[in-house]
Design an enzyme around this catalytic site. Structure first.
Site, PDB file in Angstrom:
ATOM      1  N   SER A  74      -9.712   0.729  21.375  1.00  0.00           N
ATOM      2  CA  SER A  74      -8.364   0.186  21.570  1.00  0.00           C
ATOM      3  C   SER A  74      -8.388  -1.313  21.846  1.00  0.00           C
ATOM      4  CB  SER A  74      -7.666   0.937  22.707  1.00  0.00           C
ATOM      5  OG  SER A  74      -7.514   2.290  22.368  1.00  0.00           O
ATOM      6  N   ASP A 113      -5.517   4.323  19.470  1.00  0.00           N
ATOM      7  CA  ASP A 113      -4.917   5.475  20.142  1.00  0.00           C
ATOM      8  C   ASP A 113      -3.670   5.989  19.429  1.00  0.00           C
ATOM      9  OD1 ASP A 113      -3.500   3.201  20.751  1.00  0.00           O
ATOM     10  OD2 ASP A 113      -3.401   3.561  22.906  1.00  0.00           O
ATOM     11  N   ARG A 164     -14.390   7.274  27.834  1.00  0.00           N
ATOM     12  CA  ARG A 164     -14.497   8.724  27.920  1.00  0.00           C
ATOM     13  C   ARG A 164     -15.340   9.236  26.760  1.00  0.00           C
ATOM     14  NH1 ARG A 164      -9.213  11.767  27.815  1.00  0.00           N
ATOM     15  NH2 ARG A 164      -8.858  10.481  25.984  1.00  0.00           N
TER      16      ARG A 164
END
Length: 501
Positions: free
Chosen positions: A170, A223, A108
């Protein structure tokens, strides 16, 4: 004729007795099989028991392992990784910041506009899948990410001015600074071999430069750290963050003088965010059953992530499946339709949650899932109730252990209400401070029973008075928005003012 009639009657009576004996034997066998199923259930329930005394033992073990991990690398199953994040957003941030959230086969890009007073004025998000052919080299991958960000910026902003970028990555990384870290290994299906060992932030920076973008990675985070940042942005009493979804992890703010393995470490704030990697926590006090051992044997990371395998969404459905499979083998409660129960991971955690939360009188949702997904066509109501109970036991243990982990962090920080022990400020813990834990993940957010059990366990461990000072705040999209806010805090134009921690 009389004798013949008597013989016929006697024969019929004998046949009737034989039939009755067979029926009685079958009923006795069925009762025995049902008793075996119930016995397996009770055995599993006892093995998963988490009374408050045991949870407190888990809390204490967590604290011991935290100290050991802070003392030396390799000193504990808890890695206690330094993030070099020594300042968190506090609501004073203003401007436009960008973030990239890369953690799977898609990523994203985000544009976050923040105003004074903890207000996110505007936020735009774009999701981009990564074509398989770009998994060949590091340069191909990061060039694609950079070009996607460039197109996004040109559409949303159109300005060519220096911008700060938060990069949520991540995958396992050895952090070198707040804006750099080398990749330890790829996971989740990635196989860009030449990236392992490289500084992923530098790889992205070089790709951004090749694209002609005047933007650089200001904060490289995972995250969990992003969730803590977003939680702190809204509430400065936020001291920790926990992810409980498909996987699980936690981070918290530690005093730098408590990080023994980095003696002499100096920060502007006197604190630093530590990434616990708590999924790997282990203790003999954790209630491990033979089904947990079987699950561990099935996985590629055998003997690792023991805590995660008891509490995260990736594994809960599989634990229940293993129990049901053994019941099918030893009790025949599912008849001849239980072949699918021998398939590993066929029962996902969303199905487990749906069955546990079925409150219809005839457990119609349980019946539907058994029929459609497990191909078990004839499970009577009492068997369906047995299935619900198994789902409940798995959920109950997971939620309560997660609560113990959270209290472990609070105890390490002196925020658990332990009497007679001085906090870092010199005050006793008789009057604990207000404490907020940012929490994200589908298990806590989308599974009400899990949340209920976790919240109940917090009260049991802490006591009602202390529990009232602790707030678990759902903080959505820390991996994206939180990374952008950390970019704001750690960008060059904010280093003088810094953030708070």
């Amino acid at each position: 004729m009389g004798r013949a009639g008597f013989g016929v009657a006697a024969g019929c009576a004998a046949a009737t007795c034989a039939i009755a004996a067979v029926l009685v034997a079958r009923r006795a066998a069925a009762r025995a099989r049902w008793r075996r199923a119930v016995a397996l259930l009770r055995e599993f329930e006892e093995g998963c028991a988490t009374p408050p005394a045991r949870l407190r033992q888990v809390v204490d073990a967590m604290v011991v392992e935290m100290h050991a991990g802070l003392a030396s690398d390799g000193g504990s199953k808890l890695k206690m990784l330094l993030t070099f994040v020594d300042a968190l957003p506090n609501g004073d941030e203003e401007g436009v910041y960008y973030a990239i959230d890369l953690g799977g086969t898609s990523f994203r890009v985000l544009r976050v506009e923040v105003g004074a007073g903890s207000e996110i004025v505007n936020q735009k998000v774009e999701i981009q899948a990564i074509p398989e052919e770009l998994m060949g080299t590091s340069e191909d991958l990061f060039n694609f990410v950079a070009s996607t960000l460039k197109n996004f910026i040109e559409r949303e902003d159109g300005k060519d001015e220096q911008k700060a970028l938060g990069f949520t990555f991540s995958f396992p990384v050895r952090q070198n600074s707040v804006s750099s870290g080398s990749l330890i290994r790829w996971t989740k299906g990635f196989s860009v071999g030449d990236t392992v060992g490289k500084d992923v932030a530098r790889c992205l920076d070089e790709a951004l430069a090749r694209c002609g973008l005047n933007i650089r990675v200001t904060a490289l985070v995972n995250d969990t750290v992003g969730t803590l940042a977003l939680g702190h942005y809204y509430d400065e009493d936020t001291v920790a963050a926990v992810i409980i979804g498909a996987g699980t992890n936690a981070c918290y703010v530690e005093r730098t003088d408590a990080i023994i393995k980095c003696q002499g470490l100096l920060t502007n704030s006197g604190g630093m965010v530590v990434n616990m990697e708590w999924g790997n926590f282990w203790s003999s006090h954790l209630p491990r059953t033979p089904y947990d051992i079987s699950l561990d044997d099935e996985t590629q990371n055998r003997n690792d992530q023991g805590f995660e395998k008891m509490i995260s969404g990736m594994y809960l459905g599989e634990i229940a499946r293993l129990v049901l499979h053994r019941m099918a083998q030893e009790s025949d409660v599912f008849g001849d339709d239980a072949d699918s129960l021998s398939t590993p991971f066929i029962l996902s955690t969303p199905f487990l949650a749906a069955m546990r939360e079925d409150d219809s009188p005839d457990l119609s949702e349980v019946r539907r899932i058994l029929q459609e997904h497990l191909k078990i066509q004839s499970a009577p109501l009492k068997t369906r109730r047995l299935v619900v109970k198994i789902c409940d036991i798995v959920t109950h243990r997971a939620a309560r252990l997660a609560a113990a982990g959270i209290v472990g962090i609070l105890k390490k920080l002196g925020r658990d209400g332990s009497a007679g022990v001085a906090s870092s400020s010199g005050r006793t813990r008789d009057q604990p401070k207000r404490t907020v834990v940012a929490i994200e993940g589908s298990l806590y957010q989308a599974y009400p029973v899990f949340k209920e059990y976790l919240d109940e366990a917090l009260v049991e461990i802490l006591g009602e008075e202390v529990a009232r000072t602790v707030t678990l705040r759902v903080t959505e999209d820390g991996s994206g928005t939180g990374a952008a806010l950390l970019a704001a805090v750690h960008s060059s134009n904010r280093q003088q003012g810094g953030g708070s921690i």
